[in-house]
Design an enzyme around this catalytic site. Structure first.
Site, PDB file in Angstrom:
ATOM      1  N   LYS A 228       0.858  -1.190   0.000  1.00 55.52           N
ATOM      2  CA  LYS A 228       0.000   0.000   0.000  1.00 55.52           C
ATOM      3  C   LYS A 228       0.895   1.242   0.000  1.00 55.52           C
ATOM      4  O   LYS A 228       1.679   1.436   0.925  1.00 55.52           O
ATOM      5  CB  LYS A 228      -0.901  -0.007   1.248  1.00 55.52           C
ATOM      6  CG  LYS A 228      -1.661   1.310   1.474  1.00 55.52           C
ATOM      7  CD  LYS A 228      -2.587   1.236   2.702  1.00 55.52           C
ATOM      8  CE  LYS A 228      -3.214   2.596   3.011  1.00 55.52           C
ATOM      9  NZ  LYS A 228      -4.075   2.585   4.217  1.00 55.52           N
ATOM     10  N   ASP A 233      -2.603  10.232   3.378  1.00 61.27           N
ATOM     11  CA  ASP A 233      -3.989   9.826   3.616  1.00 61.27           C
ATOM     12  C   ASP A 233      -4.681  10.866   4.496  1.00 61.27           C
ATOM     13  O   ASP A 233      -4.552  10.844   5.718  1.00 61.27           O
ATOM     14  CB  ASP A 233      -4.008   8.442   4.293  1.00 61.27           C
ATOM     15  CG  ASP A 233      -5.424   7.948   4.564  1.00 61.27           C
ATOM     16  OD1 ASP A 233      -6.376   8.550   4.024  1.00 61.27           O
ATOM     17  OD2 ASP A 233      -5.571   6.952   5.307  1.00 61.27           O
ATOM     18  N   LYS A 240     -10.161  12.923   8.032  1.00 63.62           N
ATOM     19  CA  LYS A 240      -9.662  12.531   9.350  1.00 63.62           C
ATOM     20  C   LYS A 240      -9.640  13.752  10.269  1.00 63.62           C
ATOM     21  O   LYS A 240      -9.343  14.853   9.807  1.00 63.62           O
ATOM     22  CB  LYS A 240      -8.223  12.016   9.218  1.00 63.62           C
ATOM     23  CG  LYS A 240      -8.083  10.608   8.694  1.00 63.62           C
ATOM     24  CD  LYS A 240      -6.614  10.200   8.692  1.00 63.62           C
ATOM     25  CE  LYS A 240      -6.409   8.845   8.030  1.00 63.62           C
ATOM     26  NZ  LYS A 240      -6.972   7.725   8.771  1.00 63.62           N
ATOM     27  N   ASP A 251       1.618   6.364   5.544  1.00 66.34           N
ATOM     28  CA  ASP A 251       0.690   5.420   4.905  1.00 66.34           C
ATOM     29  C   ASP A 251       1.282   4.799   3.634  1.00 66.34           C
ATOM     30  O   ASP A 251       0.649   3.989   2.972  1.00 66.34           O
ATOM     31  CB  ASP A 251      -0.635   6.133   4.603  1.00 66.34           C
ATOM     32  CG  ASP A 251      -1.839   5.231   4.839  1.00 66.34           C
ATOM     33  OD1 ASP A 251      -1.687   4.194   5.496  1.00 66.34           O
ATOM     34  OD2 ASP A 251      -2.937   5.556   4.335  1.00 66.34           O
ATOM     35  N   ASP A 310     -12.127   7.045   3.905  1.00 71.60           N
ATOM     36  CA  ASP A 310     -10.882   6.839   4.649  1.00 71.60           C
ATOM     37  C   ASP A 310     -10.475   5.363   4.672  1.00 71.60           C
ATOM     38  O   ASP A 310      -9.365   5.028   5.047  1.00 71.60           O
ATOM     39  CB  ASP A 310     -11.052   7.385   6.079  1.00 71.60           C
ATOM     40  CG  ASP A 310      -9.729   7.556   6.792  1.00 71.60           C
ATOM     41  OD1 ASP A 310      -8.684   7.498   6.116  1.00 71.60           O
ATOM     42  OD2 ASP A 310      -9.743   7.750   8.028  1.00 71.60           O
ATOM     43  N   GLU A 312      -9.466   3.610   2.326  1.00 73.30           N
ATOM     44  CA  GLU A 312      -9.017   3.697   0.932  1.00 73.30           C
ATOM     45  C   GLU A 312      -7.957   2.652   0.586  1.00 73.30           C
ATOM     46  O   GLU A 312      -7.849   2.228  -0.560  1.00 73.30           O
ATOM     47  CB  GLU A 312      -8.473   5.111   0.641  1.00 73.30           C
ATOM     48  CG  GLU A 312      -7.003   5.374   1.028  1.00 73.30           C
ATOM     49  CD  GLU A 312      -6.713   5.212   2.503  1.00 73.30           C
ATOM     50  OE1 GLU A 312      -7.632   5.377   3.324  1.00 73.30           O
ATOM     51  OE2 GLU A 312      -5.561   4.900   2.856  1.00 73.30           O
ATOM     52  N   ARG A 314      -7.671  -0.471   1.258  1.00 73.88           N
ATOM     53  CA  ARG A 314      -8.231  -1.749   0.780  1.00 73.88           C
ATOM     54  C   ARG A 314      -8.719  -1.631  -0.658  1.00 73.88           C
ATOM     55  O   ARG A 314      -8.749  -2.622  -1.377  1.00 73.88           O
ATOM     56  CB  ARG A 314      -9.328  -2.222   1.742  1.00 73.88           C
ATOM     57  CG  ARG A 314     -10.508  -1.291   1.836  1.00 73.88           C
ATOM     58  CD  ARG A 314     -11.400  -1.600   3.034  1.00 73.88           C
ATOM     59  NE  ARG A 314     -10.825  -1.110   4.292  1.00 73.88           N
ATOM     60  CZ  ARG A 314     -11.344  -1.318   5.497  1.00 73.88           C
ATOM     61  NH1 ARG A 314     -12.454  -2.017   5.630  1.00 73.88           N
ATOM     62  NH2 ARG A 314     -10.759  -0.829   6.579  1.00 73.88           N
TER      63      ARG A 314
END
Ligand code: BES
Ligand code: ZN
Ligand code: ZN
Length: 469
Positions: A228, A233, A240, A251, A310, A312, A314
């Site tokens: 990933k 993010d 967030k 991230d 959020d 995201e 996956r």
């Protein structure tokens, strides 16, 4: 950094034993040292170190690192470290040297005042042999790859973008003789990677799917790693809160780890065909941003209801894992800073291992323990699987329950793994140790290169087992 055996050095780290306790009795008394932790004898350039009687590889690495951290700013060029064997193979050498070198890592490029570190040589206080040399070489390569990973993760979001991943991959490919393919938005559209694209839609930069390959002459297995690579993010429209957004430059840790893995594997000349796949994107806000309530058709043709932008990682991974399975891997691992729930459940220092194949998980877990990293198996559960059902699409990107978030995220990824690869796949949630705002063990503040050591030690053990057969 150089590693040598049985030579003189500017400074010595000495492991405490009964003999030394006797010999140094008066000095220890004067220092009020009670045989726990370290005792510095600066006049004689020595540091005494008490090792725990139940020494694990992780404890050995971290204890050595603590000792080195205490002396790293002294004006010394070489350090001699005592040797202890806690296994029949090279792991102790690896554990000691990795701890010593990684204790020297700092991310200080944005600071004017830098404390100098002069240490350039580590001497191990033991007789050299082939196994020990192999252990030292492994430690050197892993410490180097781990610093490489940390530099990527620690780099700031305005500087490190999807383009930076492309540049780094190009450089890595050139230096290590790897094949490289880089795909941008047009290709992703053509391949129906709509989940990946949706996440990146509000970014000023195009998404990148980066595919590096290391192909030795006689490969025992084909292994694919997927990382990933969220260069930032913000959470997207499901924004967030400010204090949760902070540190989200980390991230990209899964992607950085995957680069580190292929770098180390090629330098160790491991007999596996290795593929490193990165999904690089930025989860931002603009009028183009994907929205909660959207339904996206992924590359696998599975429709996904977006209930929270959020969640995201996956989405990016769903499409990258689909691409990865086209390569027909014998073994497929994804690494991701996927859920806050994983950090809540396991604490900041431990990664989660998930998947459908319990033997594979147990084997990976056993190998992770030799690596010095902390990991823990989280088991899938059919009651949790039903929580990601959607009323309007094939699947929802969030769970309907507030509990079990790390596992439901893993189960979401599992929906994109084809039947024939279900037993070959592992998911590693590295959200905790990928980035810790503290100095801990052999790590310094910030990035921890989580996943790198586990995966390489896993490969080395698989190799050893296959060669025995
Ligand atoms: N990148 C985060 C997960 C994360 C959180 C990593 C903290 C490291 C530290 C991920 O994209 C995310 O935001 N996950 C959400 C999922 C939720 C909306 C279902 C989370 O964990 O809160
Ligand atoms: Zn997120
Ligand atoms: Zn994320």
């Amino acid at each position: 950094m150089k590693v040598e055996f049985n030579k003189k050095a500017d400074f010595e780290i000495i492991f405490l034993n009964d003999e030394i306790k006797k010999e140094k009795k008066d000095f220890f008394k004067l220092m009020q040292y009670e045989h726990k932790g370290t005792c510095l004898d600066i006049a004689n350039s020595k540091l005494y170190l008490a090792l725990s009687p139940k020494l694990t590889y992780a404890a050995l690495t971290s204890t050595i690192a603590q000792a080195i951290k205490q002396i790293r700013h002294l004006n010394i060029k070489s350090v001699k470290i005592d040797y202890i064997n806690i296994d029949c193979h090279f792991n102790s050498v690896y554990s000691i040297i990795y701890g010593a070198i990684s204790a020297l890592y700092e991310f200080n490029k944005y600071q004017k005042e830098k404390k100098k570190i002069n240490i350039e040589k580590i001497i191990l206080n033991t007789q050299e042999d082939e196994d020990k040399k192999e252990g030292a070489n492994l430690a050197l390569i892993l410490a180097d790859s781990s610093a490489y990973v940390k530099d990527i993760v620690n780099e700031i979001p305005s500087t490190y973008t999807q383009e930076s991943f492309e540049e780094d991959a190009k450089k890595l490919a050139k230096e290590n003789n790897l094949e490289l393919k880089v795909y941008k938005d047009d290709y992703l559209k053509k391949e129906n990677m709509n989940a990946f694209l949706a996440v990146n839609r509000a970014s000023a930069y195009e998404a990148r799917l980066i595919h590096l390959t290391y192909k030795p002459k006689k490969a025992l297995k084909k292994i694919v790693y997927v990382g990933k690579g969220l260069v930032y993010d913000t959470g997207g429209l499901s924004l967030k809160p400010a204090d949760y957004m902070l540190t989200m430059k980390s991230d990209k840790s899964g992607a950085a780890a995957v680069l580190g893995i292929i770098k180390a594997a090629s330098q160790l000349k491991l007999p596996f065909e290795i593929h490193a796949i990165i999904g690089a994107a930025q989860n931002c806000i603009s009028e183009k941003a994907y929205m909660p309530d959207d339904v996206i058709i992924s590359r696998e043709g599975v429709s996904i209801e977006v209930r929270n932008t959020d969640a995201e990682g996956r989405l990016v991974l769903a499409d990258c894992l689909s691409y990865a399975q086209d390569l027909k891997p014998d073994y497929l691992i994804d690494l991701a800073t996927l859920t806050g729930a994983c950090v809540v459940g396991l604490g900041e220092y431990t990664s989660a291992i998930m998947g459908y194949n319990e033997d594979l998980q147990n084997e990976f877990y056993a190998h992770s323990k030799r690596s010095g990293e902390y990991a823990c198996i989280l088991h899938f559960n059919p009651h949790l699987a039903s929580l990601i059902k959607s009323k309007i699409a094939d699947i929802s990107n969030t769970s309907s329950s507030r509990y079990g978030g790390a596992i439901t995220a893993g189960l979401f990824l599992g929906e994109f793994i084809k039947e024939e690869y279900k037993d070959k796949w592992l998911h590693l949630d590295i959200a905790g140790p990928a980035y810790v705002e503290k100095d801990w063990g052999e790590n310094s503040y910030g990035a921890g290169a989580a996943g790198l050591r586990m995966c390489i030690i896993d490969l080395l053990n698989i190799k050893r087992k296959m060669e025995k057969k």
